[in-house]
Design a protein around this motif. Sequence first.
Motif, PDB file in Angstrom:
ATOM      1  N   LEU A  78      19.150   5.131  35.209  1.00 18.17           N
ATOM      2  CA  LEU A  78      18.341   4.885  36.370  1.00 18.17           C
ATOM      3  C   LEU A  78      17.059   4.623  36.006  1.00 18.17           C
ATOM      4  O   LEU A  78      16.352   3.443  36.532  1.00 18.17           O
ATOM      5  N   GLY A  79      16.158   5.560  35.332  1.00 14.20           N
ATOM      6  CA  GLY A  79      14.956   5.104  34.611  1.00 14.20           C
ATOM      7  C   GLY A  79      15.037   3.864  34.048  1.00 14.20           C
ATOM      8  O   GLY A  79      14.090   3.203  34.100  1.00 14.20           O
ATOM      9  N   GLU A  80      16.017   3.698  33.025  1.00 11.49           N
ATOM     10  CA  GLU A  80      15.814   2.578  32.287  1.00 11.49           C
ATOM     11  C   GLU A  80      16.220   1.247  33.117  1.00 11.49           C
ATOM     12  O   GLU A  80      15.637   0.178  33.015  1.00 11.49           O
ATOM     13  N   PHE A  81      16.933   1.325  34.247  1.00 12.51           N
ATOM     14  CA  PHE A  81      17.186   0.246  35.087  1.00 12.51           C
ATOM     15  C   PHE A  81      15.938  -0.273  35.664  1.00 12.51           C
ATOM     16  O   PHE A  81      15.730  -1.424  35.708  1.00 12.51           O
ATOM     17  N   GLN A  82      15.151   0.668  36.301  1.00 11.11           N
ATOM     18  CA  GLN A  82      13.865   0.478  36.860  1.00 11.11           C
ATOM     19  C   GLN A  82      12.998  -0.314  35.996  1.00 11.11           C
ATOM     20  O   GLN A  82      12.106  -1.033  36.125  1.00 11.11           O
ATOM     21  N   GLN A  83      12.786   0.400  34.777  1.00  9.49           N
ATOM     22  CA  GLN A  83      11.982  -0.349  33.586  1.00  9.49           C
ATOM     23  C   GLN A  83      12.407  -1.646  33.289  1.00  9.49           C
ATOM     24  O   GLN A  83      11.537  -2.587  33.130  1.00  9.49           O
ATOM     25  N   SER A  84      13.867  -2.018  33.397  1.00  9.04           N
ATOM     26  CA  SER A  84      14.200  -3.482  33.108  1.00  9.04           C
ATOM     27  C   SER A  84      13.758  -4.506  34.131  1.00  9.04           C
ATOM     28  O   SER A  84      13.461  -5.487  33.918  1.00  9.04           O
ATOM     29  N   LEU A  85      13.645  -3.700  35.461  1.00  8.97           N
ATOM     30  CA  LEU A  85      13.264  -4.818  36.447  1.00  8.97           C
ATOM     31  C   LEU A  85      11.750  -4.750  36.353  1.00  8.97           C
ATOM     32  O   LEU A  85      11.033  -5.802  36.644  1.00  8.97           O
ATOM     33  N   SER A  86      10.880  -4.072  35.758  1.00  7.68           N
ATOM     34  CA  SER A  86       9.625  -3.957  35.833  1.00  7.68           C
ATOM     35  C   SER A  86       9.083  -4.536  34.563  1.00  7.68           C
ATOM     36  O   SER A  86       8.008  -3.912  34.019  1.00  7.68           O
ATOM     37  N   VAL A  87       9.445  -5.680  34.196  1.00  8.22           N
ATOM     38  CA  VAL A  87       9.152  -6.511  32.891  1.00  8.22           C
ATOM     39  C   VAL A  87       7.651  -6.842  33.407  1.00  8.22           C
ATOM     40  O   VAL A  87       7.359  -7.077  34.294  1.00  8.22           O
ATOM     41  N   ALA A  88       7.212  -7.397  32.375  1.00  4.87           N
ATOM     42  CA  ALA A  88       5.666  -8.046  32.285  1.00  4.87           C
ATOM     43  C   ALA A  88       5.544  -9.183  33.277  1.00  4.87           C
ATOM     44  O   ALA A  88       6.573 -10.085  33.172  1.00  4.87           O
ATOM     45  N   GLY A  89       4.855  -9.332  34.250  1.00  7.56           N
ATOM     46  CA  GLY A  89       4.990 -10.184  35.096  1.00  7.56           C
ATOM     47  C   GLY A  89       5.672 -10.283  36.251  1.00  7.56           C
ATOM     48  O   GLY A  89       5.687 -11.010  37.322  1.00  7.56           O
ATOM     49  N   ALA A  90       6.416  -8.965  36.607  1.00  8.12           N
ATOM     50  CA  ALA A  90       7.416  -8.724  37.658  1.00  8.12           C
ATOM     51  C   ALA A  90       6.613  -8.626  39.076  1.00  8.12           C
ATOM     52  O   ALA A  90       5.588  -7.928  38.814  1.00  8.12           O
ATOM     53  N   LYS A  91       7.102  -9.062  39.942  1.00 11.61           N
ATOM     54  CA  LYS A  91       6.490  -8.639  41.338  1.00 11.61           C
ATOM     55  C   LYS A  91       7.183  -7.308  41.845  1.00 11.61           C
ATOM     56  O   LYS A  91       8.211  -7.002  41.706  1.00 11.61           O
ATOM     57  N   ALA A  92       6.168  -6.737  42.820  1.00 13.14           N
ATOM     58  CA  ALA A  92       6.782  -5.726  43.389  1.00 13.14           C
ATOM     59  C   ALA A  92       7.815  -5.792  44.234  1.00 13.14           C
ATOM     60  O   ALA A  92       8.820  -4.817  44.380  1.00 13.14           O
ATOM     61  N   ILE A  93       7.962  -6.935  44.941  1.00 10.18           N
ATOM     62  CA  ILE A  93       9.066  -7.139  45.657  1.00 10.18           C
ATOM     63  C   ILE A  93      10.198  -7.377  44.822  1.00 10.18           C
ATOM     64  O   ILE A  93      11.479  -6.977  45.465  1.00 10.18           O
ATOM     65  N   ASP A  94      10.219  -7.967  43.642  1.00 13.57           N
ATOM     66  CA  ASP A  94      11.293  -7.902  42.881  1.00 13.57           C
ATOM     67  C   ASP A  94      11.799  -6.735  42.475  1.00 13.57           C
ATOM     68  O   ASP A  94      13.065  -6.450  42.675  1.00 13.57           O
ATOM     69  N   VAL A  95      11.018  -5.747  42.161  1.00 17.23           N
ATOM     70  CA  VAL A  95      11.585  -4.420  41.960  1.00 17.23           C
ATOM     71  C   VAL A  95      12.254  -3.748  42.919  1.00 17.23           C
ATOM     72  O   VAL A  95      13.270  -3.122  42.901  1.00 17.23           O
ATOM     73  N   HIS A  96      11.388  -3.833  44.158  1.00 13.37           N
ATOM     74  CA  HIS A  96      12.128  -3.414  45.448  1.00 13.37           C
ATOM     75  C   HIS A  96      13.521  -4.003  45.617  1.00 13.37           C
ATOM     76  O   HIS A  96      14.308  -3.018  45.924  1.00 13.37           O
ATOM     77  N   GLN A  97      13.512  -5.256  45.594  1.00 14.71           N
ATOM     78  CA  GLN A  97      14.755  -5.921  45.856  1.00 14.71           C
ATOM     79  C   GLN A  97      15.913  -5.525  44.963  1.00 14.71           C
ATOM     80  O   GLN A  97      17.189  -5.165  45.148  1.00 14.71           O
ATOM     81  N   GLY A  98      15.479  -5.264  43.765  1.00 14.37           N
ATOM     82  CA  GLY A  98      16.399  -4.887  42.466  1.00 14.37           C
ATOM     83  C   GLY A  98      17.087  -3.610  42.925  1.00 14.37           C
ATOM     84  O   GLY A  98      18.190  -3.260  42.942  1.00 14.37           O
ATOM     85  N   MET A  99      16.187  -2.628  43.392  1.00  7.41           N
ATOM     86  CA  MET A  99      16.513  -1.317  43.628  1.00  7.41           C
ATOM     87  C   MET A  99      17.519  -1.299  44.712  1.00  7.41           C
ATOM     88  O   MET A  99      18.404  -0.443  45.093  1.00  7.41           O
ATOM     89  N   LEU A 100      17.162  -1.975  45.973  1.00  2.00           N
ATOM     90  CA  LEU A 100      18.064  -2.206  47.259  1.00  2.00           C
ATOM     91  C   LEU A 100      19.326  -2.605  46.806  1.00  2.00           C
ATOM     92  O   LEU A 100      20.655  -2.186  47.220  1.00  2.00           O
ATOM     93  N   GLN A 101      19.396  -3.909  45.711  1.00  2.00           N
ATOM     94  CA  GLN A 101      20.651  -4.124  45.326  1.00  2.00           C
ATOM     95  C   GLN A 101      21.665  -3.107  44.603  1.00  2.00           C
ATOM     96  O   GLN A 101      22.759  -3.082  44.679  1.00  2.00           O
ATOM     97  N   LEU A 102      20.700  -2.178  43.744  1.00  4.80           N
ATOM     98  CA  LEU A 102      21.348  -1.212  42.959  1.00  4.80           C
ATOM     99  C   LEU A 102      22.216  -0.092  44.182  1.00  4.80           C
ATOM    100  O   LEU A 102      23.339   0.361  44.032  1.00  4.80           O
ATOM    101  N   LEU A 103      21.314   0.197  45.108  1.00  2.00           N
ATOM    102  CA  LEU A 103      21.819   1.101  46.199  1.00  2.00           C
ATOM    103  C   LEU A 103      22.896   0.401  46.747  1.00  2.00           C
ATOM    104  O   LEU A 103      24.113   1.249  47.128  1.00  2.00           O
ATOM    105  N   GLY A 104      23.296  -0.824  47.147  1.00  2.00           N
ATOM    106  CA  GLY A 104      24.322  -1.540  47.648  1.00  2.00           C
ATOM    107  C   GLY A 104      25.655  -1.338  46.674  1.00  2.00           C
ATOM    108  O   GLY A 104      26.629  -0.942  47.084  1.00  2.00           O
ATOM    109  N   SER A 105      25.221  -1.455  45.314  1.00  8.59           N
ATOM    110  CA  SER A 105      26.285  -1.353  44.359  1.00  8.59           C
ATOM    111  C   SER A 105      26.829   0.106  44.299  1.00  8.59           C
ATOM    112  O   SER A 105      28.120   0.623  44.086  1.00  8.59           O
ATOM    113  N   VAL A 106      25.951   0.900  44.407  1.00  4.19           N
ATOM    114  CA  VAL A 106      26.381   2.505  44.366  1.00  4.19           C
ATOM    115  C   VAL A 106      27.328   2.648  45.501  1.00  4.19           C
ATOM    116  O   VAL A 106      28.317   3.553  45.521  1.00  4.19           O
TER     117      VAL A 106
END
Length: 734
Positions: free
Chosen positions: A543-571
């Motif tokens: 889970l920590g590696e998943f969030q770090q992958s979303l939080s690459v340089a230049g990433a927007k906060a909304i992109d990280v948030h949407q990625g975590m919501l997508q992960l919740l749906g998959s879980v």
Amino acid sequence: MYAMAGGNLEKELLQQHVGQIEQRARTMDAQLANLEMMLSHWAFDTRFDYSLQDHDFVRDFIRTRDLTSTLLVMQGSNAMIGSVSLYLQGEQPILFDPEYSSLQDERVIGLYDSLLANGNKTTYWTQLAFDPAKPQQRELAFVHPIPGSSLKPFGALVARLDREQVAEALLALAPYDDGDNFLVGADGGLFVSAHGHAADSPFIAALRARISTDDGGTGSFLLDWDGRTYAVTSGQFGRIMDPWMYVSASPITTITAPVVFVSRIILGVSVSALLLGLLLAWLASGRIYSPIKRLMGSLIPHGGQGEAREDEFTLIERHWRDLSRESRELNARLTEQLPYVKESFLHQLLQGYLYAYSEEDLLSRLERYKWDVRNRQFIVLYVQLSGIASLEGKFKQGDEGLVTFASVNIIDETAARYFEQYNAINFHDLGSGLLLILPEGGSFAAKIRSFCEELMQSVNRLLHLNVTVAISRSMMRASDVPRAFEAVKQAASFRNFDDANQVIDMEQSDWEGSPAPTYPFALERELLQALRAGQAADAKTLLGEFQQSLSVAGAKAIDVHQGMLQLLGSVQHAILASGIQPSRLYKGANLYEQLSQIKEPEHACEWFSAKVFEPYLREMETRSNGQTRRLIEQAVLFLQRNYMRDISLDHCADHIGTNPFFLSKSFKQVTGVNFIDYLTGLRVDKAKELLRESELKIQDIAEQVGYQHSYFNRIFKKLEGMTPTRYRMLSRPE
């Protein structure tokens, strides 16, 4: 002499009578306004927020006692209040009146539900029979939905006025036994009479018909009714959402009769001698004193023989000073409550609740709250704090309201050095707003930028938090403020995830321009496999590696948030596939809403582990014993390492040292899917990864995941709804 002794006296008496009524009406209006402001203030109090919804008040008796005490305090804060009730909707409606009770009577439930279904009225006055057994006893009540700023309230505060106190207040307008004093709403649905007259009585109907012919329904006039003359005074009370009209009708026949008698004597003996004239003058002087006597009777309603020798004008002056002092006290209380009312109005304006108001109505409301808005431009700033999770104990989760309160104070102090007209708004969730009202035609970009820089430095120094400020475009219309607020709030969510401080100026910056980061499908698949295998530590690490992958340089906060919501749906999909209903596992909790309200990435990971992973792993633990789980973990590991080979259920059973029947049954019990479906899903997931990230031919990919080319195409299309070639084309960026 007739004009002096008759007509002028009659006018003077009427003017004094009208002046008294208007003064007392203003006092009553101020009392009602104070009641409205008090209830509106309490409706925005945190005691009446969303935590009351579906709360177990039977177990939480401390909270129940606190609410009852609060309602009693509110009840005692105004002499006109008879009782204050709190109604909460839900599967089991609840009423605090002021003691806790669970409503069972459908008539009572329907009556209180109707208070929350009143169209676009957020706060309003009504007149209802709150006791279904006594439909004739209608009570005047002020209703304010809770929470105060919610578009979909789930409850209401109801202040019911004491009928006797209302009647006494109306009687104070003109304390005569004959006539009547009453209040009536603009739509005619609300009616209160001091003498108990019905709304359709002939006398009341005649008064309302006469008043309706006058423009605005305010002023004074004389009405002849049933052989008597009444002095009628009417005016307006500016109540919330529904203006009222007060009407006072008092008989003046007894006041004007002496004047008529004197005028007849003067006309009959106009040629009499000076002595008779002096006698008539003496009689007239006695009659002239009668209005002062009646006024004294009003000021001393219980007789007051001991005060009768006091100079009348001294007594009138003393009472006037008392009324003036009461007026000043009421004005002081109004001034004290004005900031809360202004903040409530701005909340409603920014969140779009005042969409039905015209531009002129909004400007008039703003001017009423002491803002100069004519020939002005409006700019909205949204301030978002971040980094609270990295302060190592200074603040913790749950302190968002306290931190936001401190930041709003800093915003107020900083804005005072840059702008003349401004107002900060606290949203209690690490977010706050600032409405600027600036002179029309000027450019204030440099001043606003300087303000933002100083604000960020102050917050960094005092609170050790990062600041994102989104600045709207300039607007010339107050009705455009809600749309600008939504725009800057959305723009703030597009802040760079790795920036400490950031200013997003919608007039200059392209805040939506950068591409979204690539979604880490491989890490998601590994995380889901770890969950199915019950590997809690591996799942938390992934889970920590998943969030770090979303939080690459230049990433927007909304992109990280949407990625975590997508992960919740998959879980949740994986949990459902394992035979467990997520709604029952999480007891109906709205996980998407909870995750959407989390602003900090560290808090999001902690929330995932505590609220999503742990309940599922506990449920899986109860479904199988430890030895069987370890056996299935070996089988899963064998499949993950050898999925590209030609393996079968028998082959896998031999490898882990068990029989095929036990393996098949236990595999389904532990993972939620059968052996073949798990192996097929594993191979197809790996094939999708190769299709997205490599240039291998379809035939080579099929061989690498353990399939022949023709069978691979069929099984891929069956599971994904498209051919491998089509999937590769759609997964590649244009």
